[in-house]
Design a protein around this motif. Structure first.
Motif, PDB file in Angstrom:
ATOM      1  N   THR A  25      72.770  13.797   2.778  1.00 26.40           N
ATOM      2  CA  THR A  25      73.195  14.954   3.567  1.00 26.40           C
ATOM      3  C   THR A  25      73.318  14.686   5.063  1.00 26.40           C
ATOM      4  OG1 THR A  25      70.925  15.733   3.907  1.00 26.40           O
ATOM      5  CG2 THR A  25      72.057  16.517   1.923  1.00 26.40           C
ATOM      6  N   LYS A  26      72.808  13.550   5.534  1.00 23.77           N
ATOM      7  CA  LYS A  26      72.769  13.312   6.978  1.00 23.77           C
ATOM      8  C   LYS A  26      73.093  11.854   7.307  1.00 23.77           C
ATOM      9  CE  LYS A  26      68.996  16.672   7.470  1.00 23.77           C
ATOM     10  NZ  LYS A  26      68.637  16.753   6.017  1.00 23.77           N
ATOM     11  N   TYR A  81      73.918  13.493  12.249  1.00 21.96           N
ATOM     12  CA  TYR A  81      75.000  14.410  11.934  1.00 21.96           C
ATOM     13  C   TYR A  81      74.687  15.004  10.565  1.00 21.96           C
ATOM     14  CZ  TYR A  81      79.518  16.527  11.268  1.00 21.96           C
ATOM     15  OH  TYR A  81      80.512  17.444  11.058  1.00 21.96           O
ATOM     16  N   ASP A  82      74.599  16.335  10.521  1.00 20.82           N
ATOM     17  CA  ASP A  82      74.313  17.038   9.278  1.00 20.82           C
ATOM     18  C   ASP A  82      75.639  17.267   8.557  1.00 20.82           C
ATOM     19  OD1 ASP A  82      73.895  19.056   7.355  1.00 20.82           O
ATOM     20  OD2 ASP A  82      72.126  19.776   8.443  1.00 20.82           O
ATOM     21  N   LEU A  83      75.830  16.572   7.432  1.00 20.90           N
ATOM     22  CA  LEU A  83      77.122  16.621   6.726  1.00 20.90           C
ATOM     23  C   LEU A  83      77.325  17.955   6.019  1.00 20.90           C
ATOM     24  CD1 LEU A  83      76.800  13.039   5.282  1.00 20.90           C
ATOM     25  CD2 LEU A  83      78.584  13.727   6.876  1.00 20.90           C
ATOM     26  N   VAL A  84      76.241  18.685   5.767  1.00 21.87           N
ATOM     27  CA  VAL A  84      76.353  19.976   5.092  1.00 21.87           C
ATOM     28  C   VAL A  84      76.739  21.061   6.095  1.00 21.87           C
ATOM     29  CG1 VAL A  84      75.141  21.709   3.717  1.00 21.87           C
ATOM     30  CG2 VAL A  84      74.660  19.272   3.365  1.00 21.87           C
ATOM     31  N   LYS A 138      77.773  20.467   9.139  1.00 21.38           N
ATOM     32  CA  LYS A 138      78.739  19.897  10.080  1.00 21.38           C
ATOM     33  C   LYS A 138      78.282  20.101  11.524  1.00 21.38           C
ATOM     34  CE  LYS A 138      82.644  20.354   6.916  1.00 21.38           C
ATOM     35  NZ  LYS A 138      82.022  19.316   6.071  1.00 21.38           N
ATOM     36  N   GLN A 139      77.121  19.581  11.794  1.00 17.64           N
ATOM     37  CA  GLN A 139      76.502  19.821  13.086  1.00 17.64           C
ATOM     38  C   GLN A 139      75.736  18.571  13.527  1.00 17.64           C
ATOM     39  OE1 GLN A 139      73.226  22.608  12.990  1.00 17.64           O
ATOM     40  NE2 GLN A 139      73.935  23.571  14.886  1.00 17.64           N
ATOM     41  N   LEU A 140      75.832  18.275  14.813  1.00 15.78           N
ATOM     42  CA  LEU A 140      75.066  17.160  15.368  1.00 15.78           C
ATOM     43  C   LEU A 140      73.720  17.681  15.855  1.00 15.78           C
ATOM     44  CD1 LEU A 140      75.350  14.086  16.161  1.00 15.78           C
ATOM     45  CD2 LEU A 140      75.838  14.926  18.465  1.00 15.78           C
ATOM     46  N   VAL A 141      72.653  17.011  15.481  1.00 15.52           N
ATOM     47  CA  VAL A 141      71.309  17.462  15.843  1.00 15.52           C
ATOM     48  C   VAL A 141      70.583  16.333  16.574  1.00 15.52           C
ATOM     49  CG1 VAL A 141      69.089  18.304  14.965  1.00 15.52           C
ATOM     50  CG2 VAL A 141      71.228  18.956  13.812  1.00 15.52           C
ATOM     51  N   ARG A 142      69.979  16.687  17.708  1.00 17.95           N
ATOM     52  CA  ARG A 142      69.227  15.689  18.464  1.00 17.95           C
ATOM     53  C   ARG A 142      67.811  15.590  17.905  1.00 17.95           C
ATOM     54  NH1 ARG A 142      69.129  15.455  25.008  1.00 17.95           N
ATOM     55  NH2 ARG A 142      68.342  13.327  25.207  1.00 17.95           N
ATOM     56  N   VAL A 143      67.311  14.363  17.768  1.00 11.10           N
ATOM     57  CA  VAL A 143      65.973  14.166  17.212  1.00 11.10           C
ATOM     58  C   VAL A 143      64.981  13.759  18.303  1.00 11.10           C
ATOM     59  CG1 VAL A 143      64.585  12.836  15.565  1.00 11.10           C
ATOM     60  CG2 VAL A 143      66.907  13.542  14.960  1.00 11.10           C
ATOM     61  N   MET A 157      80.332  16.243  25.226  1.00 10.58           N
ATOM     62  CA  MET A 157      81.282  15.606  26.119  1.00 10.58           C
ATOM     63  C   MET A 157      82.122  14.549  25.415  1.00 10.58           C
ATOM     64  SD  MET A 157      79.060  15.281  29.578  1.00 10.58           S
ATOM     65  CE  MET A 157      77.745  14.441  28.760  1.00 10.58           C
ATOM     66  N   ALA A 158      82.143  14.631  24.120  1.00  8.97           N
ATOM     67  CA  ALA A 158      82.875  13.614  23.361  1.00  8.97           C
ATOM     68  C   ALA A 158      84.336  13.602  23.737  1.00  8.97           C
ATOM     69  CB  ALA A 158      82.743  13.897  21.880  1.00  8.97           C
ATOM     70  N   LEU A 159      84.923  12.412  23.707  1.00  7.80           N
ATOM     71  CA  LEU A 159      86.335  12.267  24.023  1.00  7.80           C
ATOM     72  C   LEU A 159      87.190  12.705  22.844  1.00  7.80           C
ATOM     73  CD1 LEU A 159      86.361   8.886  25.899  1.00  7.80           C
ATOM     74  CD2 LEU A 159      86.769  11.165  26.825  1.00  7.80           C
ATOM     75  N   ALA A 160      87.074  11.974  21.771  1.00  3.05           N
ATOM     76  CA  ALA A 160      87.917  12.266  20.610  1.00  3.05           C
ATOM     77  C   ALA A 160      87.014  12.512  19.429  1.00  3.05           C
ATOM     78  CB  ALA A 160      88.832  11.088  20.329  1.00  3.05           C
ATOM     79  N   CYS A 161      86.050  13.360  19.650  1.00  2.00           N
ATOM     80  CA  CYS A 161      84.969  13.515  18.700  1.00  2.00           C
ATOM     81  C   CYS A 161      85.305  14.590  17.691  1.00  2.00           C
ATOM     82  CB  CYS A 161      83.725  13.854  19.489  1.00  2.00           C
ATOM     83  SG  CYS A 161      82.495  14.658  18.561  1.00  2.00           S
ATOM     84  N   MET A 162      85.158  14.250  16.413  1.00  2.00           N
ATOM     85  CA  MET A 162      85.495  15.243  15.387  1.00  2.00           C
ATOM     86  C   MET A 162      84.286  16.069  14.985  1.00  2.00           C
ATOM     87  SD  MET A 162      88.096  13.014  13.142  1.00  2.00           S
ATOM     88  CE  MET A 162      88.317  14.282  11.916  1.00  2.00           C
ATOM     89  N   VAL A 163      83.163  15.716  15.581  1.00  2.00           N
ATOM     90  CA  VAL A 163      81.955  16.473  15.318  1.00  2.00           C
ATOM     91  C   VAL A 163      82.097  17.832  16.000  1.00  2.00           C
ATOM     92  CG1 VAL A 163      79.484  16.521  15.770  1.00  2.00           C
ATOM     93  CG2 VAL A 163      80.602  14.365  15.242  1.00  2.00           C
ATOM     94  N   SER A 164      81.592  18.871  15.389  1.00  2.00           N
ATOM     95  CA  SER A 164      81.675  20.181  16.017  1.00  2.00           C
ATOM     96  C   SER A 164      80.989  20.114  17.372  1.00  2.00           C
ATOM     97  CB  SER A 164      81.001  21.234  15.143  1.00  2.00           C
ATOM     98  OG  SER A 164      79.647  20.918  15.000  1.00  2.00           O
ATOM     99  N   ALA A 165      81.558  20.784  18.344  1.00  2.00           N
ATOM    100  CA  ALA A 165      81.218  20.502  19.727  1.00  2.00           C
ATOM    101  C   ALA A 165      79.946  21.194  20.194  1.00  2.00           C
ATOM    102  CB  ALA A 165      82.393  20.859  20.628  1.00  2.00           C
TER     103      ALA A 165
END
Lengths: 432, 190
Positions: free
Chosen positions: A257-258, A275-278, A280-285, B11-19
């Motif tokens: 999942t991550k 990155y949480d694939l479920v 769709k969110q980036l999480v800082r650890v 601040m991603a340039l071409a980042c597909m991760v939700s912002a």
């Protein structure tokens, strides 16, 4: 006379053909622990000439590479092991092997059946069949079918899953090639090598999805690092991260999942994120001005091991998602890097700095047990059954892969037939 | 436990991760940040996302343009006098700029101050000892060290970007200190 010579030449030519068809991208040179494993005999299989794979040779090599067995060489197998289709148990028992594996491959409608039996040569079960199996295979999957025999034999004798039908990913560097950096996958023994990505710029840290269908890796193709996820079959890929600064060290969680990674875009400090694939969110650890990097997952996906300089020199820490705290794990050795969980064990594999950089195992009590004696080891990756560690090191003046068993007894180099090889990642067991 | 800002713009340039990112707090972490560093790499000169991608005969993806890269040195846009003088070497496990490279740094800084449209990419490199992922972080520290020094010499932050290759691009391939000392370096490219 001429006839015999001709026939001999023909045979040699055919052998050549077979050898060429089944070329391994990685050779094996055993450097420690030979003849220390449990003795076992694998007799030549009765098999048609056209199947292209010598089942006995594959099974024997698998068992040897596991580090747990020392299969008899063909020359050590008595001439009269089998007479008139019957196994001579007493003759075989004299070899000192604890069990003998024998079998056959035969056509069955449109496929072949691969069948084996294992007979005990010692103890109360001497002379009895202790395992047998039959399963279908086409010619194109015959190597896999042979590995399946190895898996069954291994499981029966050790109680542990075999890891002989697994793939490894690695990076090959070919100096003069127009695309010198190449991400490859191959069977764990170096056969069936497949190119996934070829690049003019470095590729780093391939990590498998737990279902074995995708790889996440770092590519410098845009002259800055970016993390991609690529399907190994369709070759389609998605860019996961290309933040300013570091985008490094991706690692897929065992629950799928991550994807953990190291980023430095916040304040220029390398920290652990996932990155949480479920969701769709980036999480800082982590949030620490010192270097935090090399995140990898515990087997239950509930904690992350990482390397940090927060205490001065680089040491291994573990972030626990329940307590949300990071705890220092390693205290012995000048530096410890690149922690990897060992499936089925509470120990971890690390690279420890002590007379160079060496693969070591850290046990629960904190003690560090050196597994190698080389000086430039890096990128350890543990087999999914926890038995072996594949890593990158330098021998004969070149970068290449090597194997060491988790107990440190068995050691082998895997020299490449082309280029310098690094960054191995052992894939999952996908087919039981 | 510290409570960090819940929403931080990505601040991603071409980042597909939700912002957005949400902080989960590393209890032993510290909140001290180096704000000025965040700009490095935000504006990488001449590095678009126009990488050539094709599919090879064996089905592998092929990325990059080998021909363009063979002719890279022909595209050098920096000052001719500094063409061969663009490398700063470091001691083992150090990002401290040694006195003998101050002259090189000053010459590049002078050029950048005189040519505000000029941009440099500072590449950080390490020797092969240690692990590749750790070395990438060390290489970035070297590149940042050079970038900070340039800023102290009056160079505008927008003229500077950094990239770390860690141990992946050695200047000299060999496995002893004679080679390693040539690989612990930062390279200034225009």
């Amino acid at each position: 006379m001429f006839k015999i010579l001709n026939r001999l030449l023909l045979t040699v030519a055919m052998l050549f053909l077979v050898a060429n068809q089944a070329q391994a991208a990685l050779q094996i040179e055993i450097t420690g622990g030979i003849n220390e494993g449990r003795k076992i005999a694998v007799l030549p299989f009765s098999q048609p000439d056209n199947i292209g794979v010598d089942v006995q040779a594959v099974v024997s090599a698998d068992l040897m590479r596991s580090g747990k067995f020392s299969p008899l060489a063909l020359s050590q197998i008595p001439q009269n092991a089998v007479t008139e289709g019957r196994l001579n148990v007493d003759v075989m028992a004299q070899t000192g092997a604890e069990a003998v594996v024998f079998g056959q491959v035969y056509p069955d409608n449109n496929v072949y059946q691969v069948e084996f039996q294992m007979v005990a040569l010692m103890g109360a079960q001497k002379g009895q069949i202790i395992a047998h199996y039959r399963g279908p295979s086409g010619i194109e999957t015959m190597r896999q079918a042979a590995h399946r025999v190895s898996d069954r034999v291994y499981k029966h004798l050790t109680g542990q899953d075999g890891a002989f039908r697994t793939r490894i990913a690695y990076i090959v560097y070919k100096h003069k090639d127009p695309y010198p950096y190449q991400l490859m996958t191959a069977d764990y023994d170096g056969f069936n090598e497949t190119a996934i990505l070829r690049s003019t710029q470095p590729i780093m840290t391939p990590s498998w999805s737990p279902d074995g269908t995708r790889l996440v890796y770092v590519s410098f193709e845009q002259r800055k690092p970016a993390i991609f996820v690529q399907d190994i079959y369709s070759k389609k890929r998605t860019k996961l991260a290309s933040y300013p600064g570091l985008n490094s060290s991706p690692s897929w969680s065992p629950d799928g999942t991550k994807i953990a990674m190291t980023l430095s875009y916040q304040g220029g400090q390398p920290d652990i994120y996932y990155y949480d694939l479920v969701n769709k969110q980036l999480v800082r650890v982590t949030d620490n001005p010192a270097i935090d990097t090399e995140p990898t997952w515990s087997q239950d996906s509930k904690s992350i091991y990482f390397t940090s300089e927060r205490g001065g020199r680089a040491q291994i820490y573990r972030f626990d998602f329940d307590t949300r705290r990071s705890e220092r794990m390693t205290f012995q050795g000048n530096m410890n890097l690149s922690a990897k969980a060992i499936p089925g064990s509470n120990s971890i594999i690390v690279i420890t700095q002590q007379n160079g950089y060496r693969v070591a195992r850290m046990d629960v009590d904190g003690s560090i047990y050196m597994l190698t004696t080389s000086a430039l080891d890096e990128s350890p990756s543990v087999a999914p059954n926890g038995s072996m560690v594949i890593y990158s090191t330098v021998y004969q003046g070149r970068k290449g892969l090597a194997l060491v068993s988790a107990d440190g007894r068995f050691k082998a180099n895997l020299p490449s037939t082309s280029g310098e090889v690094s960054a191995p990642c052992w894939g999952p067991i996908t087919d039981k | 436990m510290k409570n960090f800002g819940t929403l931080v713009t990505c601040m991603a340039l071409a980042c597909m991760v939700s912002a957005c990112t949400s902080s989960s707090g590393d209890s032993s972490g510290s909140s001290s940040t180096l704000v000025e560093d965040a700009t490095y790499g935000g504006n990488q000169a001449g590095l678009g996302d126009d990488t050539q991608v094709t599919m090879g005969q064996d089905g592998a993806l092929m990325v990059g343009d080998p021909y363009a890269e063979q002719n890279e040195s022909l595209n050098y846009q920096g000052p001719e006098a500094l063409r061969e003088n663009n490398t700063i070497y470091f001691n083992y496990d150090s990002e401290t700029i040694q006195d003998q490279y101050v002259g090189v740094m000053q010459a590049h800084a002078q050029y950048l101050r005189d040519n505000p449209d000029a941009r440099i990419i500072i590449e950080g490199h390490t020797d092969e000892r240690g692990t590749p992922e750790y070395n990438i972080a060390l290489g970035e520290r070297r590149a940042r060290s050079v970038a900070r020094y340039m800023q102290n010499l009056g160079v505008d932050v927008n003229q500077l970007s950094i990239v770390s290759y860690g141990e992946e691009k050695p200047a000299e391939v060999g496995h002893s200190e004679a080679f390693w000392s040539k690989n612990r370096r930062a390279v200034i490219n225009y």
